[in-house]
Design a protein around this motif. Structure first.
Motif, PDB file in Angstrom:
ATOM      1  N   ILE A 115       0.857  -1.207   0.000  1.00  0.00           N
ATOM      2  CA  ILE A 115       0.000   0.000   0.000  1.00  0.00           C
ATOM      3  C   ILE A 115       0.887   1.250   0.000  1.00  0.00           C
ATOM      4  CG2 ILE A 115      -1.723   1.337   1.300  1.00  0.00           C
ATOM      5  CD1 ILE A 115      -2.522  -1.408   2.588  1.00  0.00           C
ATOM      6  N   THR A 141       1.204   3.878  -3.112  1.00  0.00           N
ATOM      7  CA  THR A 141       0.836   5.281  -2.826  1.00  0.00           C
ATOM      8  C   THR A 141       2.032   6.195  -3.092  1.00  0.00           C
ATOM      9  OG1 THR A 141      -0.694   4.521  -1.139  1.00  0.00           O
ATOM     10  CG2 THR A 141      -0.059   6.836  -1.052  1.00  0.00           C
ATOM     11  N   LEU A 179       2.567   6.584  -6.775  1.00  0.00           N
ATOM     12  CA  LEU A 179       1.556   7.505  -7.335  1.00  0.00           C
ATOM     13  C   LEU A 179       1.906   8.956  -7.023  1.00  0.00           C
ATOM     14  CD1 LEU A 179      -1.805   5.652  -6.576  1.00  0.00           C
ATOM     15  CD2 LEU A 179      -0.836   6.131  -8.817  1.00  0.00           C
ATOM     16  N   LEU A 180       2.369   9.179  -5.796  1.00  0.00           N
ATOM     17  CA  LEU A 180       2.733  10.555  -5.413  1.00  0.00           C
ATOM     18  C   LEU A 180       3.962  11.034  -6.181  1.00  0.00           C
ATOM     19  CD1 LEU A 180       2.032  10.500  -1.577  1.00  0.00           C
ATOM     20  CD2 LEU A 180       0.818  11.802  -3.309  1.00  0.00           C
ATOM     21  N   THR A 224       2.847  11.978  -9.548  1.00  0.00           N
ATOM     22  CA  THR A 224       2.167  13.288  -9.496  1.00  0.00           C
ATOM     23  C   THR A 224       3.209  14.412  -9.458  1.00  0.00           C
ATOM     24  OG1 THR A 224       0.445  12.229  -8.206  1.00  0.00           O
ATOM     25  CG2 THR A 224       0.427  14.626  -8.253  1.00  0.00           C
ATOM     26  N   VAL A 254      -4.685  11.853  -5.082  1.00  0.00           N
ATOM     27  CA  VAL A 254      -3.869  10.742  -5.602  1.00  0.00           C
ATOM     28  C   VAL A 254      -3.353   9.883  -4.440  1.00  0.00           C
ATOM     29  CG1 VAL A 254      -1.680  10.209  -6.773  1.00  0.00           C
ATOM     30  CG2 VAL A 254      -3.207  11.908  -7.747  1.00  0.00           C
ATOM     31  N   GLY A 255      -2.999  10.540  -3.361  1.00  0.00           N
ATOM     32  CA  GLY A 255      -2.437   9.830  -2.198  1.00  0.00           C
ATOM     33  C   GLY A 255      -3.395   8.840  -1.575  1.00  0.00           C
ATOM     34  N   PHE A 257      -5.251   4.778  -3.865  1.00  0.00           N
ATOM     35  CA  PHE A 257      -4.997   3.342  -3.800  1.00  0.00           C
ATOM     36  C   PHE A 257      -5.602   2.729  -2.533  1.00  0.00           C
ATOM     37  CE2 PHE A 257      -2.302  -0.415  -3.005  1.00  0.00           C
ATOM     38  CZ  PHE A 257      -2.553  -1.083  -4.180  1.00  0.00           C
ATOM     39  N   TYR A 258      -5.449   3.480  -1.430  1.00  0.00           N
ATOM     40  CA  TYR A 258      -5.984   2.988  -0.160  1.00  0.00           C
ATOM     41  C   TYR A 258      -7.497   2.788  -0.261  1.00  0.00           C
ATOM     42  CZ  TYR A 258      -6.404   2.492   4.916  1.00  0.00           C
ATOM     43  OH  TYR A 258      -6.652   2.011   6.168  1.00  0.00           O
ATOM     44  N   ILE A 281      -8.575  -3.654   3.047  1.00  0.00           N
ATOM     45  CA  ILE A 281      -7.516  -3.134   3.919  1.00  0.00           C
ATOM     46  C   ILE A 281      -8.027  -2.939   5.349  1.00  0.00           C
ATOM     47  CG2 ILE A 281      -5.991  -1.150   4.347  1.00  0.00           C
ATOM     48  CD1 ILE A 281      -5.864  -0.775   1.287  1.00  0.00           C
ATOM     49  N   LEU A 339      -1.455   8.149   6.850  1.00  0.00           N
ATOM     50  CA  LEU A 339      -1.525   8.585   5.445  1.00  0.00           C
ATOM     51  C   LEU A 339      -2.322   9.884   5.312  1.00  0.00           C
ATOM     52  CD1 LEU A 339      -0.877   7.673   2.482  1.00  0.00           C
ATOM     53  CD2 LEU A 339      -3.154   6.659   2.432  1.00  0.00           C
TER      54      LEU A 339
END
Lengths: 254, 215
Positions: A5, A9, A12-13, A16, B163-164, B167-168, B175, B189
């Motif tokens: 995860i 993430t 992805l960051l 960006t 965006v952060g 996915f979560y 999860i 997060l």
């Protein structure tokens, strides 16, 4: 799984962030291009203004000469004629007619000058007319004979292009008068479908154009080349010693 | 608790900057920003204390917050975009989110369970709006100093957060049931992303550049 995860993430960051950096980089490039374009525009405007001022100065000189050589002379002659009439006991009809004719000539000359001072007329006149007028003025000196020719249908040019072209042609005429010892100058307008080509030829002493470097070209020729390129065209000067000089200016209509 | 405090500091900073910079904000929607940030702050803290103090689930609160937050951001993007076609896409993205919200939150979860599908749809739609704004900056014919554009910072903050959490939220049910049962990862997060988002907002509001009218 926790690591997966975090990793995804994080990726992805990072992507960006990369995208934002790409945006910044690309925008910076565009900005420098825009700045360059603005500078070019400013230079163009400056050159246009300079050209207008030069034409104005040239016109003032021509008008000053015209007043001195033509109107001044006519009026002096008229004054002499009037003095003679004043001293005569009987009225000399012939002399009076000649004086009247001189008043008429002076008035016509002044009207011509006034017309040439009218900026609207200059803007509305075609390039060929403007060149013809200039050539006529030069021919009046009796040193150089001017001839103008045209091929193809006349096309409209923007007033900026017209002014810049006219100034280039004037520059060319000045070079001919000052340096060429020519007795004849020909101006040929070729109106082609997408561009106008102007060929200015003289029968002067010429020069070895191959040996003339940019430094030696002098401000006149350099200005002519720069001005032509400013309006998207080009100016080529070719000359053979003792066989005259040819200046070819090509300008697209669009 | 510590995550809440850490996350609240940049939020309060952004709120303060938005209040101080109100005079520069010449458009109506920008005047709403301080209120929106204040609402976010109050909502977060009420949500945090609802269960420990009143033994009440906070999911309804965050479902409502989701609608107001995303709605406000869509409105901001819609107002700042200039190209007609981009505005249309933004409206399309907003409508798609609204439909997802109605389906997921209202119909499926009956308002009392957090609609993470709707949240994800909203985040995706916001990313699209942010990209549209970036595209507009990129293709602009005028000289643009990006760093002096407050909206650049705000849009970047929104995109980074969206965006952060993307996915979560995609695997939210898996999860939260198997990997992150106590929600610790989510809290960390969300805190990190909130700090980034509101810090960007603060930078945007403290810029001396006058806000440009959207039209």
């Amino acid at each position: 799984m926790i690591y997966a995860i975090c990793l995804v993430t994080f990726v992805l960051l990072v992507l960006t962030t990369f995208m934002v950096f790409m945006l910044l980089w690309q925008r910076r490039r565009s900005n420098s291009f825009i700045l360059e374009r603005e500078i070019m525009k400013a230079l163009y405007k400056e050159q246009l203004l300079k050209t207008q001022l030069e034409i104005q100065e040239q016109s003032f000189n021509a008008i000053s000469m015209e007043i001195h050589d033509n109107v001044g002379q006519t009026l002096s002659l008229l004054k002499v004629q009037l003095n003679i009439i004043d001293q005569q006991k009987t009225l000399d009809k012939l002399l009076l007619a000649a004086a009247k004719e001189n008043v008429g000539k002076a008035m016509t000359d002044l009207r011509d000058i006034a017309k040439s001072l009218n900026s609207e007329r200059v803007q509305q006149a075609s390039l060929k007319d403007m060149v013809e007028h200039e050539l006529g003025r030069i021919s009046k000196t009796g040193i150089i004979r001017g001839l103008i020719q045209q091929e193809g249908d006349e096309q409209n040019l923007t007033s900026e292009k017209k002014l810049i072209l006219f100034r280039s042609i004037q520059e060319s005429f000045q070079n001919i008068i000052k340096h060429s010892d020519a007795s004849e100058v020909n101006v040929h307008f070729f109106y082609q479908p997408d561009q106008l080509t102007i060929v200015i030829t003289d029968d002067g002493k010429g020069f070895e154009s191959e040996h003339v470097t940019e430094k030696k070209q002098g401000l006149g020729l350099t200005n002519m080349i720069t001005r032509a390129s400013m309006v998207g065209g080009q100016a080529i000067v070719s000359s053979i010693k003792d066989k005259g000089t040819t200046v070819t200016i090509t300008i697209p209509y669009e | 608790m510590s995550e809440m405090i850490i996350g609240s500091v940049p939020l309060l900073m952004a709120f303060t900057a938005a209040v101080i910079g109100r005079k520069k904000q010449s458009t109506y929607w920008l005047l709403l920003f301080p209120w929106f940030l204040l609402y976010t702050f109050v909502n977060q803290w009420i949500g945090f204390f609802m269960w420990p103090l009143f033994h009440v689930e906070n999911q309804l609160l965050f479902n409502v917050f989701m609608l107001i937050e995303k709605g406000f951001y869509f409105y901001v993007f819609y107002s700042i975009l200039r190209k007609h076609v981009f505005k249309k896409i933004a409206v399309g993205a907003g409508t798609a989110f609204l439909l997802c919200y109605i389906y997921d939150v209202v119909i499926i979860n009956k308002l009392f369970t957090y609609g993470y599908y709707a949240a994800n749809a909203g985040n995706l739609a916001l990313v699209i709006c942010g990209l549209l704004f970036f595209t507009e900056i990129l293709i602009s014919e005028d000289y643009v100093d990006i760093f002096s554009l407050p909206m650049f910072w705000i849009a970047t903050g929104i995109i980074v957060f969206a965006v952060g959490v993307l996915f979560y939220l995609c695997f939210f049910s898996y999860i939260i049931n198997d990997v992150d049962k106590d929600g610790k990862i989510w809290r960390i997060l969300a805190t990190i992303l909130s700090v980034i988002e509101y810090s960007f907002f603060t930078v945007g509001f403290t810029l001396k550049h006058k806000w440009v009218h959207s039209k």
